[in-house]
Write a protein that holds these residues in place. Sequence first.
Motif, PDB file in Angstrom:
ATOM      1  N   ASP A 114       3.321   6.002  -2.823  1.00 26.48           N
ATOM      2  CA  ASP A 114       4.544   6.654  -3.271  1.00 26.48           C
ATOM      3  C   ASP A 114       4.697   6.656  -4.789  1.00 26.48           C
ATOM      4  O   ASP A 114       5.698   7.146  -5.312  1.00 26.48           O
ATOM      5  CB  ASP A 114       5.769   5.977  -2.639  1.00 26.48           C
ATOM      6  N   GLY A 115       3.706   6.093  -5.504  1.00 23.42           N
ATOM      7  CA  GLY A 115       3.751   6.092  -6.957  1.00 23.42           C
ATOM      8  C   GLY A 115       4.660   5.033  -7.551  1.00 23.42           C
ATOM      9  O   GLY A 115       4.929   5.041  -8.747  1.00 23.42           O
ATOM     10  N   GLU A 116       5.141   4.110  -6.752  1.00 24.22           N
ATOM     11  CA  GLU A 116       6.030   3.053  -7.230  1.00 24.22           C
ATOM     12  C   GLU A 116       5.263   1.903  -7.869  1.00 24.22           C
ATOM     13  O   GLU A 116       5.845   1.061  -8.549  1.00 24.22           O
ATOM     14  CB  GLU A 116       6.888   2.522  -6.079  1.00 24.22           C
ATOM     15  N   MET A 117       3.948   1.846  -7.630  1.00 28.78           N
ATOM     16  CA  MET A 117       3.112   0.775  -8.153  1.00 28.78           C
ATOM     17  C   MET A 117       1.737   1.349  -8.436  1.00 28.78           C
ATOM     18  O   MET A 117       1.224   2.150  -7.660  1.00 28.78           O
ATOM     19  CB  MET A 117       3.029  -0.346  -7.100  1.00 28.78           C
ATOM     20  N   SER A 118       1.141   0.938  -9.556  1.00 24.85           N
ATOM     21  CA  SER A 118      -0.201   1.421  -9.877  1.00 24.85           C
ATOM     22  C   SER A 118      -1.234   0.688  -9.028  1.00 24.85           C
ATOM     23  O   SER A 118      -0.957  -0.373  -8.463  1.00 24.85           O
ATOM     24  CB  SER A 118      -0.509   1.190 -11.364  1.00 24.85           C
ATOM     25  N   GLU A 119      -2.437   1.243  -8.961  1.00 27.55           N
ATOM     26  CA  GLU A 119      -3.497   0.600  -8.189  1.00 27.55           C
ATOM     27  C   GLU A 119      -3.850  -0.767  -8.765  1.00 27.55           C
ATOM     28  O   GLU A 119      -4.086  -1.727  -8.032  1.00 27.55           O
ATOM     29  CB  GLU A 119      -4.725   1.503  -8.132  1.00 27.55           C
ATOM     30  N   ASP A 120      -3.876  -0.872 -10.095  1.00 28.42           N
ATOM     31  CA  ASP A 120      -4.184  -2.161 -10.724  1.00 28.42           C
ATOM     32  C   ASP A 120      -3.110  -3.194 -10.407  1.00 28.42           C
ATOM     33  O   ASP A 120      -3.422  -4.357 -10.121  1.00 28.42           O
ATOM     34  CB  ASP A 120      -4.330  -2.006 -12.240  1.00 28.42           C
ATOM     35  N   GLU A 121      -1.837  -2.784 -10.449  1.00 30.27           N
ATOM     36  CA  GLU A 121      -0.754  -3.698 -10.100  1.00 30.27           C
ATOM     37  C   GLU A 121      -0.863  -4.151  -8.648  1.00 30.27           C
ATOM     38  O   GLU A 121      -0.650  -5.318  -8.323  1.00 30.27           O
ATOM     39  CB  GLU A 121       0.611  -3.033 -10.312  1.00 30.27           C
ATOM     40  N   ALA A 122      -1.227  -3.217  -7.784  1.00 36.14           N
ATOM     41  CA  ALA A 122      -1.357  -3.549  -6.368  1.00 36.14           C
ATOM     42  C   ALA A 122      -2.486  -4.551  -6.144  1.00 36.14           C
ATOM     43  O   ALA A 122      -2.333  -5.510  -5.383  1.00 36.14           O
ATOM     44  CB  ALA A 122      -1.605  -2.283  -5.550  1.00 36.14           C
ATOM     45  N   ILE A 123      -3.612  -4.348  -6.819  1.00 41.89           N
ATOM     46  CA  ILE A 123      -4.741  -5.269  -6.672  1.00 41.89           C
ATOM     47  C   ILE A 123      -4.353  -6.667  -7.144  1.00 41.89           C
ATOM     48  O   ILE A 123      -4.641  -7.666  -6.474  1.00 41.89           O
ATOM     49  CB  ILE A 123      -5.987  -4.741  -7.409  1.00 41.89           C
ATOM     50  N   ASP A 124      -3.668  -6.752  -8.295  1.00 40.74           N
ATOM     51  CA  ASP A 124      -3.217  -8.053  -8.790  1.00 40.74           C
ATOM     52  C   ASP A 124      -2.252  -8.710  -7.804  1.00 40.74           C
ATOM     53  O   ASP A 124      -2.354  -9.897  -7.500  1.00 40.74           O
ATOM     54  CB  ASP A 124      -2.529  -7.911 -10.156  1.00 40.74           C
ATOM     55  N   TYR A 125      -1.321  -7.926  -7.293  1.00 34.30           N
ATOM     56  CA  TYR A 125      -0.324  -8.445  -6.363  1.00 34.30           C
ATOM     57  C   TYR A 125      -0.958  -8.867  -5.041  1.00 34.30           C
ATOM     58  O   TYR A 125      -0.668  -9.931  -4.505  1.00 34.30           O
ATOM     59  CB  TYR A 125       0.769  -7.403  -6.121  1.00 34.30           C
ATOM     60  N   LEU A 183       0.822  -1.199   0.000  1.00 38.33           N
ATOM     61  CA  LEU A 183       0.000   0.000   0.000  1.00 38.33           C
ATOM     62  C   LEU A 183       0.860   1.255   0.000  1.00 38.33           C
ATOM     63  O   LEU A 183       0.512   2.254  -0.630  1.00 38.33           O
ATOM     64  CB  LEU A 183      -0.947  -0.010   1.200  1.00 38.33           C
ATOM     65  N   SER A 184       1.990   1.212   0.677  1.00 37.21           N
ATOM     66  CA  SER A 184       2.881   2.374   0.652  1.00 37.21           C
ATOM     67  C   SER A 184       3.491   2.559  -0.732  1.00 37.21           C
ATOM     68  O   SER A 184       3.766   3.688  -1.143  1.00 37.21           O
ATOM     69  CB  SER A 184       3.977   2.234   1.707  1.00 37.21           C
ATOM     70  N   ALA A 185       3.683   1.483  -1.469  1.00 33.57           N
ATOM     71  CA  ALA A 185       4.223   1.595  -2.824  1.00 33.57           C
ATOM     72  C   ALA A 185       3.229   2.298  -3.745  1.00 33.57           C
ATOM     73  O   ALA A 185       3.619   3.079  -4.610  1.00 33.57           O
ATOM     74  CB  ALA A 185       4.569   0.208  -3.376  1.00 33.57           C
ATOM     75  N   VAL A 186       1.935   2.065  -3.548  1.00 30.53           N
ATOM     76  CA  VAL A 186       0.902   2.758  -4.326  1.00 30.53           C
ATOM     77  C   VAL A 186       0.910   4.239  -3.969  1.00 30.53           C
ATOM     78  O   VAL A 186       0.911   5.104  -4.846  1.00 30.53           O
ATOM     79  CB  VAL A 186      -0.494   2.137  -4.077  1.00 30.53           C
TER      80      VAL A 186
END
Length: 147
Positions: free
Chosen positions: A69-80, A64-67
Amino acid sequence: MVHVIACLAEGLGIRGTARVFEIDPNTVLHWLMEAAVQLHAFSAYFLHDLHLNQVQLDELYATLSAVRDGEMSEDEAIDYLSTSPRWVWTAIDPESKLMLSAQVGDRSQAMAQAVLHQIAQLLAPGCVPLFLSDGNPSYLPAIVRQC
């Protein structure tokens, strides 16, 4: 020892704390483990027979901190997150802000059951608070089993 634990509580890691105080990292780890034993004893002594109106349940993951901080998109985070092996399961009384449970584990029915079991041990006899969650389907069977 108090200052070492305070540094750890502020977020400084074990090795960083050891450098600040010029002590061995194993000493810091040992003191942290001693503090954890004392905290567990303190919690067991004071946290029982609680009368609560609500318990908020949630699971969190570090990406969640990566989202944020802009290091990961929301879609990438949901998949992960949907396949992530480690989650932090939390339960809090929203009125007092008392953290009732914080456990690390997979996102499973067994973990939901473990969290609810821990909460049930803290409640006063006959106390059945309103449980609020993000809709994780694992909570309902766990709540029903405990009540």
